[in-house]
Write a protein that holds these residues in place. Structure first.
Motif, PDB file in Angstrom:
ATOM      1  N   ARG A 161       0.831  -1.211   0.000  1.00  5.37           N
ATOM      2  CA  ARG A 161       0.000   0.000   0.000  1.00  5.37           C
ATOM      3  C   ARG A 161       0.864   1.260   0.000  1.00  5.37           C
ATOM      4  NH1 ARG A 161      -4.127  -1.877   4.805  1.00  5.37           N
ATOM      5  NH2 ARG A 161      -5.721  -2.923   3.526  1.00  5.37           N
ATOM      6  N   ALA A 162       1.881   1.263   0.841  1.00  2.00           N
ATOM      7  CA  ALA A 162       2.743   2.441   0.927  1.00  2.00           C
ATOM      8  C   ALA A 162       3.460   2.689  -0.398  1.00  2.00           C
ATOM      9  CB  ALA A 162       3.760   2.267   2.064  1.00  2.00           C
ATOM     10  N   LEU A 163       3.916   1.638  -1.054  1.00  2.00           N
ATOM     11  CA  LEU A 163       4.605   1.812  -2.332  1.00  2.00           C
ATOM     12  C   LEU A 163       3.644   2.294  -3.415  1.00  2.00           C
ATOM     13  CD1 LEU A 163       6.976  -1.293  -2.408  1.00  2.00           C
ATOM     14  CD2 LEU A 163       7.487   1.051  -1.703  1.00  2.00           C
ATOM     15  N   ALA A 164       2.407   1.821  -3.392  1.00  5.16           N
ATOM     16  CA  ALA A 164       1.424   2.301  -4.370  1.00  5.16           C
ATOM     17  C   ALA A 164       1.184   3.801  -4.197  1.00  5.16           C
ATOM     18  CB  ALA A 164       0.113   1.524  -4.220  1.00  5.16           C
ATOM     19  N   ARG A 165       1.166   4.276  -2.969  1.00  8.76           N
ATOM     20  CA  ARG A 165       0.956   5.703  -2.724  1.00  8.76           C
ATOM     21  C   ARG A 165       2.134   6.538  -3.214  1.00  8.76           C
ATOM     22  NH1 ARG A 165      -1.012   3.612   2.274  1.00  8.76           N
ATOM     23  NH2 ARG A 165       0.927   4.131   3.381  1.00  8.76           N
ATOM     24  N   ARG A 166       3.301   5.926  -3.358  1.00  9.35           N
ATOM     25  CA  ARG A 166       4.499   6.670  -3.746  1.00  9.35           C
ATOM     26  C   ARG A 166       4.750   6.649  -5.256  1.00  9.35           C
ATOM     27  NH1 ARG A 166       8.600   7.408   0.603  1.00  9.35           N
ATOM     28  NH2 ARG A 166       7.607   6.898   2.583  1.00  9.35           N
ATOM     29  N   CYS A 167       3.893   6.036  -6.014  1.00 11.20           N
ATOM     30  CA  CYS A 167       4.042   6.039  -7.483  1.00 11.20           C
ATOM     31  C   CYS A 167       3.449   7.343  -8.015  1.00 11.20           C
ATOM     32  CB  CYS A 167       3.363   4.821  -8.089  1.00 11.20           C
ATOM     33  SG  CYS A 167       4.145   3.258  -7.631  1.00 11.20           S
ATOM     34  N   VAL A 168       4.167   8.420  -7.841  1.00 15.68           N
ATOM     35  CA  VAL A 168       3.654   9.760  -8.114  1.00 15.68           C
ATOM     36  C   VAL A 168       4.034  10.191  -9.536  1.00 15.68           C
ATOM     37  CG1 VAL A 168       3.737  10.433  -5.690  1.00 15.68           C
ATOM     38  CG2 VAL A 168       5.737  10.800  -7.130  1.00 15.68           C
ATOM     39  N   GLY A 169       3.329  11.203 -10.003  1.00 22.28           N
ATOM     40  CA  GLY A 169       3.652  11.811 -11.282  1.00 22.28           C
ATOM     41  C   GLY A 169       3.617  10.820 -12.421  1.00 22.28           C
ATOM     42  N   ALA A 170       4.668  10.849 -13.247  1.00 24.95           N
ATOM     43  CA  ALA A 170       4.735   9.985 -14.416  1.00 24.95           C
ATOM     44  C   ALA A 170       4.914   8.521 -14.052  1.00 24.95           C
ATOM     45  CB  ALA A 170       5.885  10.430 -15.317  1.00 24.95           C
ATOM     46  N   TYR A 171       5.146   8.221 -12.789  1.00 20.36           N
ATOM     47  CA  TYR A 171       5.354   6.842 -12.360  1.00 20.36           C
ATOM     48  C   TYR A 171       4.055   6.187 -11.891  1.00 20.36           C
ATOM     49  CZ  TYR A 171      10.288   8.037 -12.543  1.00 20.36           C
ATOM     50  OH  TYR A 171      11.531   8.444 -12.973  1.00 20.36           O
ATOM     51  N   VAL A 172       2.917   6.786 -12.160  1.00 17.13           N
ATOM     52  CA  VAL A 172       1.667   6.222 -11.681  1.00 17.13           C
ATOM     53  C   VAL A 172       1.433   4.836 -12.260  1.00 17.13           C
ATOM     54  CG1 VAL A 172       0.298   7.320 -13.508  1.00 17.13           C
ATOM     55  CG2 VAL A 172      -0.802   6.699 -11.345  1.00 17.13           C
ATOM     56  N   GLU A 173       1.879   4.588 -13.496  1.00 17.07           N
ATOM     57  CA  GLU A 173       1.671   3.268 -14.088  1.00 17.07           C
ATOM     58  C   GLU A 173       2.492   2.189 -13.384  1.00 17.07           C
ATOM     59  OE1 GLU A 173       4.958   3.250 -17.692  1.00 17.07           O
ATOM     60  OE2 GLU A 173       2.877   3.763 -18.150  1.00 17.07           O
ATOM     61  N   HIS A 174       3.554   2.588 -12.674  1.00 25.00           N
ATOM     62  CA  HIS A 174       4.349   1.610 -11.928  1.00 25.00           C
ATOM     63  C   HIS A 174       3.582   1.059 -10.726  1.00 25.00           C
ATOM     64  CE1 HIS A 174       7.379   3.527 -14.360  1.00 25.00           C
ATOM     65  NE2 HIS A 174       8.307   2.684 -13.960  1.00 25.00           N
ATOM     66  N   SER A 175       2.487   1.713 -10.339  1.00 24.83           N
ATOM     67  CA  SER A 175       1.726   1.245  -9.172  1.00 24.83           C
ATOM     68  C   SER A 175       0.972  -0.047  -9.454  1.00 24.83           C
ATOM     69  CB  SER A 175       0.748   2.325  -8.704  1.00 24.83           C
ATOM     70  OG  SER A 175      -0.244   2.577  -9.678  1.00 24.83           O
ATOM     71  N   ALA A 176       0.883  -0.485 -10.707  1.00 26.80           N
ATOM     72  CA  ALA A 176       0.172  -1.727 -11.007  1.00 26.80           C
ATOM     73  C   ALA A 176       0.784  -2.903 -10.247  1.00 26.80           C
ATOM     74  CB  ALA A 176       0.183  -1.993 -12.513  1.00 26.80           C
ATOM     75  N   ALA A 177       2.107  -2.941 -10.127  1.00 22.46           N
ATOM     76  CA  ALA A 177       2.754  -4.061  -9.428  1.00 22.46           C
ATOM     77  C   ALA A 177       2.438  -4.067  -7.929  1.00 22.46           C
ATOM     78  CB  ALA A 177       4.264  -4.031  -9.672  1.00 22.46           C
TER      79      ALA A 177
END
Length: 494
Positions: free
Chosen positions: A301-317
């Protein structure tokens, strides 16, 4: 707003509760779903003369009324066909439309605005010869019936919802251990990236750019990629232990703030980027039970919240890992929310799609847990054998238990993520294991057909401040290039 279906199979009828009238139906909705659905269409199938609850389905309300007719038809078809595949055609349906008033709007105005949608849903179900017994609008702490014309029981200003915890359904849910986890909006907020206006978001964005520039050259090299995998898992393990050792906080917002404070920006960036490798992600999926499960879920959960800006697509993992741990530990509502958000970020993320389908089909996650345990045990056994062999040993025995380029040892003959014929956790990400699990359980596979809406009707896109300026767009572009050239563990291998 999540546009993916949330469905469940028929409920267990060992504990029967009789609901009488719209008021008790409205009060029962959060207990049926596990949370208070916001901005949602919810449809519940009824079976038999007594109206036993069966399958249910949730979808975000499309913003454009132009989408309501096709959405209504597809939802009705999906729910009815899904019930038929599970055993029996529903005898009726109950429809809920849940939406909070906009600024300056009243609950009654919301009800009137959504009346055409309710009518479309009733017509779509009736066309398939399944009547809608009741259609309710829930807004601003009140409910209205679209089916009852009697103003004595259903006045124009609506009826207030029962106070939480005071109804028969609330008492039965407490006895059965059913927990309502707050509103859907609150659950999604725990998983969405930090807003760009937050000071820490800019710091995290810079850390992601820096980590990306350092990692890309390494993951383009096979030996470097194996090293990055090992470093990512080691760092993630340290973070899991750190979160497990932290003080226990009951309030969700305070607990999330504590977890955010325990994880450094550089640490988060390294793990987020490392999880884009499929094999690394599948290794992390092994932390799905026992004492590791709770802190691992907090980490994802914490890592998903940190996928900010252009890295939002990295939150899929991390979102998919959060959904998997939640499902594995019995929290299906939270699992559906996390997996739905992962599919919102990347509709083609295969691991999330398969887990979402399996969760909605009511399958037992034990088959996948068993597969992950076998993979973990095989790797541990191979590492133990490698550690007991004299240094300099060569030949077949020295190489047994390793897959070329995988970076993770496995038992001889074990099926691994990189093989063409595999049954490991990694192959769940490409479709084989869930299919096998379905066949073992004697269940027929079901192809869910999510409603795909035009981008204009999915709500405002998440702002991507990282795409503006020299420091924002460069690193994500390099990472995407690395994925395309990275073979196994690339985006296409999800």
């Amino acid at each position: 707003m999540n546009k993916h279906h949330d469905t469940t199979g028929p409920t267990d009828d060992q504990q029967q509760i009789t609901l009488r009238g719209p008021a008790e139906l409205a009060d029962a909705l959060p207990y049926m779903m596990g949370y208070h659905p916001t901005d949602s269409i919810v449809m519940v199938a009824l079976h038999g003369d007594r109206g036993r609850f069966g399958g249910r389905l949730r979808l975000g309300i499309p913003r454009s009324p132009r989408e309501w007719p096709p959405v209504a038809e597809q939802l009705a078809e999906c729910l009815i066909e899904g019930c038929e595949r599970r055993g029996s055609r529903p005898d009726g349906i109950v429809v809920f439309l849940c939406q909070d008033p906009a600024e300056g709007e009243t609950g009654r105005r919301v009800m009137e605005r959504l009346r055409p949608l309710a009518q479309r849903l009733r017509t779509a179900c009736g066309t398939l010869e399944v009547p809608v017994y009741e259609a309710l609008c829930i807004s601003d702490g009140r409910f209205w019936s679209y089916c009852c014309p009697d103003t004595r029981c259903c006045p124009p200003d609506g009826n207030p919802l029962a106070l939480p915890g005071t109804s028969v359904m609330a008492a039965a849910a407490a006895y059965a251990g059913i927990q309502v986890r707050g509103s859907l909006r609150d659950m999604e907020e725990r998983l969405r990236p930090w807003p760009y206006g937050k000071a820490t978001a800019a710091e995290q964005l810079q850390a992601l750019d820096t980590a990306g520039a350092a990692l890309v050259p390494r993951i383009l090299d096979q030996d470097g990629r194996d090293t990055v995998r090992a470093e990512t898992i080691e760092l993630a393990e340290r973070l899991v232990r750190r979160l497990a050792d932290g003080p226990r906080v009951m309030d969700p917002a305070a607990a999330d703030a504590q977890d955010d404070a325990l994880i450094g920006h550089d640490e988060a960036a390294s793990v987020i980027l490392g999880l884009q490798d499929r094999e690394t992600r599948d290794r992390a999926a092994e932390w799905m039970e026992g004492e590791q499960a709770a802190p691992a879920l907090r980490l994802w959960r914490a890592l998903a919240r940190r996928c900010v800006g252009a890295y939002v697509e990295h939150s899929a993992a991390p979102l998919t890992l959060a959904g998997w741990v939640a499902w594995s530990t019995g929290d299906e509502p939270s699992a559906r929310v996390a997996l739905g958000l992962a599919l919102e970020v990347d509709p083609e993320y295969v691991f999330a799609r398969l887990l979402h389908q399996a969760c909605n089909e009511g399958l037992d996650p034990e088959s996948l847990r068993r597969c992950l345990r076998q993979e973990r045990d095989a790797r541990a056994a191979a590492e133990a054998r490698a550690g007991s062999e004299p240094q300099g040993t060569t030949g077949p025995q020295a190489g047994a238990g390793h897959t070329a380029g995988s970076g993770a040892p496995t038992a001889p003959g074990a099926r691994t993520a990189s093989g063409a014929r595999t049954a490991s956790a990694s192959r769940v990400g490409s479709g084989a294991r869930v299919s096998l699990s379905v066949r073992k359980a004697g269940r027929r596979r079901t192809r869910l057909r999510p409603v795909r809406l035009p981008a204009a009707d999915r709500g405002a896109p998440t702002p991507r401040p990282g795409t503006v300026g020299p420091e924002g767009g460069a690193a994500p572009s390099r990472l995407r290039a690395a994925r395309r050239s990275g073979g196994r563990g690339t985006r296409s291998g999800r």
